[in-house]
Scaffold this motif. Structure first.
Motif, PDB file in Angstrom:
ATOM      1  N   GLY A 163       0.808  -1.198   0.000  1.00 46.29           N
ATOM      2  CA  GLY A 163       0.000   0.000   0.000  1.00 46.29           C
ATOM      3  C   GLY A 163       0.851   1.261   0.000  1.00 46.29           C
ATOM      4  O   GLY A 163       1.978   1.273   0.502  1.00 46.29           O
ATOM      5  N   THR A 164       0.336   2.318  -0.600  1.00 45.18           N
ATOM      6  CA  THR A 164       1.046   3.588  -0.672  1.00 45.18           C
ATOM      7  C   THR A 164       0.134   4.709  -0.209  1.00 45.18           C
ATOM      8  O   THR A 164      -1.093   4.556  -0.140  1.00 45.18           O
ATOM      9  N   GLN A 165       0.724   5.847   0.099  1.00 47.59           N
ATOM     10  CA  GLN A 165      -0.062   7.016   0.455  1.00 47.59           C
ATOM     11  C   GLN A 165      -0.766   7.554  -0.786  1.00 47.59           C
ATOM     12  O   GLN A 165      -0.297   7.392  -1.904  1.00 47.59           O
ATOM     13  N   ALA A 166      -1.898   8.177  -0.571  1.00 42.01           N
ATOM     14  CA  ALA A 166      -2.666   8.704  -1.689  1.00 42.01           C
ATOM     15  C   ALA A 166      -1.844   9.722  -2.480  1.00 42.01           C
ATOM     16  O   ALA A 166      -1.184  10.591  -1.903  1.00 42.01           O
ATOM     17  N   MET A 167      -1.898   9.610  -3.804  1.00 42.94           N
ATOM     18  CA  MET A 167      -1.158  10.495  -4.707  1.00 42.94           C
ATOM     19  C   MET A 167      -2.146  11.401  -5.423  1.00 42.94           C
ATOM     20  O   MET A 167      -3.154  10.936  -5.975  1.00 42.94           O
ATOM     21  N   PHE A 178      -7.375  11.818  -6.167  1.00 38.16           N
ATOM     22  CA  PHE A 178      -6.319  11.123  -5.424  1.00 38.16           C
ATOM     23  C   PHE A 178      -6.436   9.612  -5.629  1.00 38.16           C
ATOM     24  O   PHE A 178      -7.534   9.045  -5.586  1.00 38.16           O
ATOM     25  N   LYS A 180      -5.035   5.981  -4.271  1.00 39.07           N
ATOM     26  CA  LYS A 180      -4.370   5.281  -3.165  1.00 39.07           C
ATOM     27  C   LYS A 180      -4.325   3.796  -3.490  1.00 39.07           C
ATOM     28  O   LYS A 180      -5.364   3.151  -3.657  1.00 39.07           O
ATOM     29  N   ARG A 181      -3.114   3.270  -3.596  1.00 40.97           N
ATOM     30  CA  ARG A 181      -2.942   1.854  -3.879  1.00 40.97           C
ATOM     31  C   ARG A 181      -2.955   1.056  -2.583  1.00 40.97           C
ATOM     32  O   ARG A 181      -2.307   1.440  -1.603  1.00 40.97           O
ATOM     33  N   GLU A 236      -8.691   8.108   3.473  1.00 40.53           N
ATOM     34  CA  GLU A 236      -7.634   7.943   2.468  1.00 40.53           C
ATOM     35  C   GLU A 236      -6.917   9.256   2.165  1.00 40.53           C
ATOM     36  O   GLU A 236      -5.802   9.246   1.644  1.00 40.53           O
ATOM     37  N   ASP A 238      -5.929  11.459   4.397  1.00 40.64           N
ATOM     38  CA  ASP A 238      -5.051  11.900   5.483  1.00 40.64           C
ATOM     39  C   ASP A 238      -3.613  12.032   4.984  1.00 40.64           C
ATOM     40  O   ASP A 238      -3.088  11.164   4.283  1.00 40.64           O
ATOM     41  N   GLY A 239      -2.989  13.150   5.345  1.00 40.94           N
ATOM     42  CA  GLY A 239      -1.608  13.383   4.948  1.00 40.94           C
ATOM     43  C   GLY A 239      -1.451  13.932   3.549  1.00 40.94           C
ATOM     44  O   GLY A 239      -0.320  14.019   3.052  1.00 40.94           O
ATOM     45  N   THR A 240      -2.541  14.314   2.898  1.00 43.36           N
ATOM     46  CA  THR A 240      -2.478  14.887   1.555  1.00 43.36           C
ATOM     47  C   THR A 240      -2.897  16.356   1.608  1.00 43.36           C
ATOM     48  O   THR A 240      -3.349  16.852   2.638  1.00 43.36           O
TER      49      THR A 240
END
Length: 334
Positions: A163-167, A178, A180-181, A236, A238-240
């Protein structure tokens, strides 16, 4: 109520016209480009002197040009909305159209984001093959706009991963969606922002019903859809740098969750990437249709009320009632 009913019946699908539900389904191929390519192919080997300029929704525009000294070389320039140029746009277009058929131009003209050269001599000679070739060239927007989504969906089809952070992916000036994988899924979140506050109100109703339509038994195999109000953004994000409520997401947040079964074939990947990349335009179109429908209903209602008032007037005829007619134009003297 009309908006709710329309949203309940709607679903994302492929096709060049409105689906059975009556909701618009954007064609993956731009008609003006497709027709111009077919006309140029029909005129070979002499060719036509072509200089076509076309514009599309969400600020996309094209320039299709063919010089008389090289009638089999088609120069295609694409202008994307400012600030919404995805990384590797030209490479994605060349890959989608075919490296043997298409190549990047030596220079990109001012005002454009991508410049390509299409070799028409590589097109099939039969009619059906030429139709498919022209459709593929007309699908350059899908190749560019869907590149970030296609990359994530292809990785999911290959087995997923960590998993990765939302791009964030810019797709309109000042607006992003956004991606998110996850280990076995891909989540795509759209903060829905509208300049008109009334559009935001209609969008909230539309999108809420749109997400509830997913619960229908007939749509059990479709990707998961959820809607969150502007004051409750999905976790999802959060942090973006995604907007939180207010004007940045006055239509709320729409999330799509796709699993491997939704991207099992290349055709499914292309369809999912295209529908997600044009989702904002899909919603905007139906909001405008809703407003137009409501305005028409209000005008008809007002006309009906005016007609009822006109019919309710009583014609006064003193001769029929035996009343003495009132004198007219008499001078009153004290």
């Amino acid at each position: 109520a009309w908006v709710r009913g329309l949203a309940r019946r709607g679903r994302l699908g492929a096709g060049p016209r409105a689906g059975r539900s009556g909701m618009i389904l954007w064609d993956v191929s731009t008609g003006a480009l497709r027709d111009a390519v077919l006309a140029q192919l029909a005129a070979l080997p002499k060719g036509l002197v072509t200089d076509l300029r076309a514009a599309e929704f969400d600020g996309w525009s094209y320039n299709l040009r063919c010089e008389p000294e090289a009638p089999d070389k088609l120069h295609l320039c694409v202008a994307l909305p400012k600030g919404a140029e995805p990384k590797g746009a030209a490479e994605a277009a060349v890959k989608a159209l075919g490296s043997g058929v298409c190549a990047q131009a030596p220079a990109v003209p001012q005002g454009f984001s991508v410049a390509l050269v299409v070799d028409l001599s590589k097109a099939p000679s039969d009619d059906e093959g030429r139709q498919q070739f022209a459709r593929r060239v007309g699908s350059v927007r899908s190749a560019i706009a869907g590149a970030p989504l296609r990359e994530a969906l292809e990785a999911l089809a290959a087995g997923g991963g960590a998993g990765t952070q939302a791009m964030g992916v810019a797709y309109r000036p000042g607006e992003k969606y956004f991606i998110k994988r996850g280990a076995d899924s891909v989540t795509v979140v759209f903060p829905m922002a509208f300049k008109d506050a009334n559009d935001g109100v209609i969008a909230r109703t539309f999108l809420k019903e749109f997400s509830e339509a997913r619960r229908a038994q007939a749509l059990g195999a479709a990707p998961g859809v959820s809607w969150a109000p502007p004051e409750s953004p999905p976790l999802e994000l959060d942090g973006t740098d995604a907007p939180r409520g207010g004007a940045g997401a006055n239509g709320g947040y729409v999330s799509f969750v796709l699993f491997q079964r939704h991207v099992g074939t290349p055709a499914k990947i292309e369809a999912a990437a295209w529908h997600l990349a044009t989702f904002y335009g899909f919603v905007s179109y139906h909001i405008k249709c809703s407003k137009g429908h409501m305005h028409t209903r209000m005008r008809k209602r007002v006309q009906a009320l005016v007609g009822a008032l006109e019919r309710s007037q009583i014609d006064y005829n003193p001769a029929k009632r035996g009343d003495k007619p009132k004198p007219k134009n008499l001078l009153h003297i004290e």
